[in-house]
Design a protein around this motif. Structure first.
Motif, PDB file in Angstrom:
ATOM      1  N   UNK A  69       3.731 -16.902   7.994  1.00 60.24           N
ATOM      2  CA  UNK A  69       3.563 -16.058   6.964  1.00 60.24           C
ATOM      3  C   UNK A  69       4.316 -14.772   7.372  1.00 60.24           C
ATOM      4  N   UNK A  70       5.153 -14.291   6.437  1.00 61.57           N
ATOM      5  CA  UNK A  70       6.045 -13.144   6.706  1.00 61.57           C
ATOM      6  C   UNK A  70       5.360 -12.046   5.977  1.00 61.57           C
ATOM      7  N   UNK A  71       5.743 -10.721   6.591  1.00 60.88           N
ATOM      8  CA  UNK A  71       5.163  -9.442   6.188  1.00 60.88           C
ATOM      9  C   UNK A  71       6.280  -8.598   5.739  1.00 60.88           C
ATOM     10  N   UNK A  72       6.096  -7.712   4.684  1.00 59.56           N
ATOM     11  CA  UNK A  72       6.808  -6.688   4.332  1.00 59.56           C
ATOM     12  C   UNK A  72       6.047  -5.481   3.744  1.00 59.56           C
ATOM     13  N   UNK A  73       6.418  -4.188   3.958  1.00 59.23           N
ATOM     14  CA  UNK A  73       6.031  -3.371   3.546  1.00 59.23           C
ATOM     15  C   UNK A  73       6.448  -2.946   1.875  1.00 59.23           C
ATOM     16  N   UNK A 107      12.258   8.471  -6.489  1.00 59.84           N
ATOM     17  CA  UNK A 107      13.446   8.311  -7.474  1.00 59.84           C
ATOM     18  C   UNK A 107      12.874   7.119  -8.425  1.00 59.84           C
ATOM     19  N   UNK A 108      11.849   6.442  -8.266  1.00 63.37           N
ATOM     20  CA  UNK A 108      11.365   5.540  -9.071  1.00 63.37           C
ATOM     21  C   UNK A 108      11.994   4.005  -8.715  1.00 63.37           C
ATOM     22  N   UNK A 109      12.382   4.113  -7.509  1.00 60.87           N
ATOM     23  CA  UNK A 109      12.991   2.774  -6.894  1.00 60.87           C
ATOM     24  C   UNK A 109      11.808   1.957  -6.159  1.00 60.87           C
ATOM     25  N   UNK A 110      11.679   0.559  -6.458  1.00 66.83           N
ATOM     26  CA  UNK A 110      10.750  -0.164  -5.778  1.00 66.83           C
ATOM     27  C   UNK A 110      11.378  -0.291  -4.245  1.00 66.83           C
ATOM     28  N   UNK A 111      10.464  -0.301  -3.144  1.00 66.82           N
ATOM     29  CA  UNK A 111      11.195  -0.579  -2.013  1.00 66.82           C
ATOM     30  C   UNK A 111      10.312  -1.508  -1.252  1.00 66.82           C
ATOM     31  N   UNK A 112      11.145  -2.549  -0.448  1.00 70.12           N
ATOM     32  CA  UNK A 112      10.496  -3.504   0.455  1.00 70.12           C
ATOM     33  C   UNK A 112      10.965  -3.461   1.685  1.00 70.12           C
ATOM     34  N   UNK A 113      10.197  -3.518   2.779  1.00 68.19           N
ATOM     35  CA  UNK A 113      10.718  -3.331   4.256  1.00 68.19           C
ATOM     36  C   UNK A 113      10.179  -4.432   4.873  1.00 68.19           C
ATOM     37  N   UNK A 114      11.046  -5.396   5.497  1.00 70.24           N
ATOM     38  CA  UNK A 114      10.630  -6.632   6.192  1.00 70.24           C
ATOM     39  C   UNK A 114      10.300  -6.638   7.590  1.00 70.24           C
ATOM     40  N   UNK A 115       9.244  -7.328   7.939  1.00 68.11           N
ATOM     41  CA  UNK A 115       8.993  -7.118   9.463  1.00 68.11           C
ATOM     42  C   UNK A 115       9.549  -8.617  10.075  1.00 68.11           C
ATOM     43  N   UNK A 116      10.473  -8.662  10.767  1.00 71.00           N
ATOM     44  CA  UNK A 116      11.024  -9.719  11.326  1.00 71.00           C
ATOM     45  C   UNK A 116      10.103 -10.587  11.946  1.00 71.00           C
ATOM     46  N   UNK A 117       9.927 -11.969  11.852  1.00 73.93           N
ATOM     47  CA  UNK A 117       8.880 -12.683  12.454  1.00 73.93           C
ATOM     48  C   UNK A 117       9.202 -12.814  14.041  1.00 73.93           C
ATOM     49  N   UNK A 118       8.058 -12.735  14.777  1.00 73.22           N
ATOM     50  CA  UNK A 118       8.070 -12.789  16.104  1.00 73.22           C
ATOM     51  C   UNK A 118       8.461 -11.486  16.766  1.00 73.22           C
ATOM     52  N   UNK A 120       8.221  -6.683  16.214  1.00 72.19           N
ATOM     53  CA  UNK A 120       7.276  -5.868  16.418  1.00 72.19           C
ATOM     54  C   UNK A 120       6.209  -5.635  15.444  1.00 72.19           C
ATOM     55  N   UNK A 121       6.357  -6.124  14.289  1.00 77.23           N
ATOM     56  CA  UNK A 121       5.631  -6.259  13.116  1.00 77.23           C
ATOM     57  C   UNK A 121       4.716  -7.073  13.015  1.00 77.23           C
ATOM     58  N   UNK A 122       4.096  -7.347  11.660  1.00 76.27           N
ATOM     59  CA  UNK A 122       3.074  -8.129  11.441  1.00 76.27           C
ATOM     60  C   UNK A 122       3.193  -9.654  11.125  1.00 76.27           C
ATOM     61  N   UNK A 123       4.494  -9.700  10.869  1.00 71.78           N
ATOM     62  CA  UNK A 123       4.936 -11.221  10.410  1.00 71.78           C
ATOM     63  C   UNK A 123       4.470 -12.214  11.709  1.00 71.78           C
ATOM     64  N   UNK A 124       4.392 -13.616  11.323  1.00 74.32           N
ATOM     65  CA  UNK A 124       3.986 -14.482  12.441  1.00 74.32           C
ATOM     66  C   UNK A 124       4.808 -15.637  12.366  1.00 74.32           C
TER      67      UNK A 124
END
Length: 318
Positions: A69-73, A107-118, A120-124
């Motif tokens: 399970x992978x997380x992104x903001x 600006x009206x841009x969608x933004x997605x910022x990935x947490x690499x699995x394993x 410092x972020x929330x990805x598992x």
């Protein structure tokens, strides 16, 4: 241009890299993308505690290869205008604070910022591997089958994020850009190679390119020093050296470079002893797309004045 510690600048502009390209590189990644397509994405979007009046802030979850399970903001503007920006973070880092992404959302841009699995972020990360995994992401899976290289999964996570974002309401799939520093720069190039619809790529001193050259320079500086540590502990006589570097070739971004179709702007610092400039130009020189570079002669693996502004201006044109 001044001489670098690495090689003369004119030589950087023609250097073609030294890490082997496996004979079945293209087949390997064709199979990898098929594996990704066969893994249901199981996308879940959950509102975040942090919110702003002009964008919905959410936790985006999806399932990647191996069932992780992978997380992104995710920031979705209240009034989207079509473009989207993909962000990839540095080695062992995480997706960063929400507020750092607000200029694009404004600006009206969608933004997605990935947490690499394993990292410092929330990805598992749930994929067991045989062999070497000691405090290392770079060589995780090197003693297992090539399909279990960790960076195979990380590159596919980046590709899946791009595919998901391109399918969101308010996003024009032909107006998507990607950017990141260091590891994030390498992920930017890999993502653009695996998802040809990415329009603009803005990597900053990318990691994950020309592993053998980084090792030959013997700078004893992380994270490439993980290669030397591997040989000291697992192969002190280097009997498997060619095999190891050929296997790393599957996840070397210089080998992805000919597949990139995005307009690419590379930012390089010539005194970078973490990601030496020759390793970066090994990828740049193999790009066949529209490309240009920005050079900081006196900087290392540092924050580079003006770079964030330049990238913002570039991605504003999506």
């Amino acid at each position: 241009m001044p001489l670098t510690f690495d090689m003369p600048f004119d030589d950087l502009l023609t250097y073609q890299g030294s890490t082997p390209r496996p004979d079945d590189f293209d087949e390997y990644w064709t199979r990898a993308l098929a594996d990704l397509a066969n893994q249901p994405a199981e996308v879940e979007i959950v509102p975040a505690e942090f919110q702003t009046p002009f964008a919905r802030c959410s936790h985006l979850w999806f399932t990647g290869t191996g069932g992780a399970r992978v997380h992104a903001k995710l920031l979705q503007p209240v009034t989207p205008v079509g473009p989207a920006v993909l962000e990839f973070h540095g080695y062992r880092g995480f997706s960063g604070d929400w507020v750092s992404k607000l200029p694009y959302a404004a600006l009206g841009h969608t933004v997605a910022s990935l947490d690499m699995r394993g990292q410092g972020g929330l990805s598992i990360d749930e994929i067991p591997v045989a062999g070497w995994a000691m405090a290392s992401y770079l060589l995780r899976g090197i003693d297992d089958v090539p399909d279990n290289l960790l960076y195979r999964h990380l590159y596919l996570d980046a590709a899946r994020l791009a595919q998901i974002v391109m399918g969101l309401d308010g996003v024009d799939p032909d107006r998507v850009g990607a950017t990141g520093y260091s590891q994030g720069g390498g992920l930017t190039l890999a993502c653009a190679a695996l998802v040809p619809g990415v329009k603009i790529a803005a990597p900053v001193y990318p990691f994950l390119s020309d592993y053998r050259r980084a090792w030959h320079l013997n700078l004893e500086k992380g994270p490439y020093d993980e290669i030397s540590e591997y040989f000291r502990r697992r192969d002190p006589l280097h009997r498997r050296e060619q095999e190891v570097f050929t296997r790393l070739g599957y996840v070397d971004v210089q080998n992805f470079a000919p597949r990139v179709r995005a307009r690419t702007v590379l930012t390089v610092s010539l005194n970078d002893r973490t990601c030496p400039p020759s390793t970066q130009f090994a990828a740049y020189n193999k790009l066949t797309c529209e490309k240009s570079y920005r050079v900081y002669p006196d900087f290392g693996h540092d924050r580079l004045p003006g770079t964030d502004d330049e990238i913002y201006s570039l991605l504003s044109t999506l």
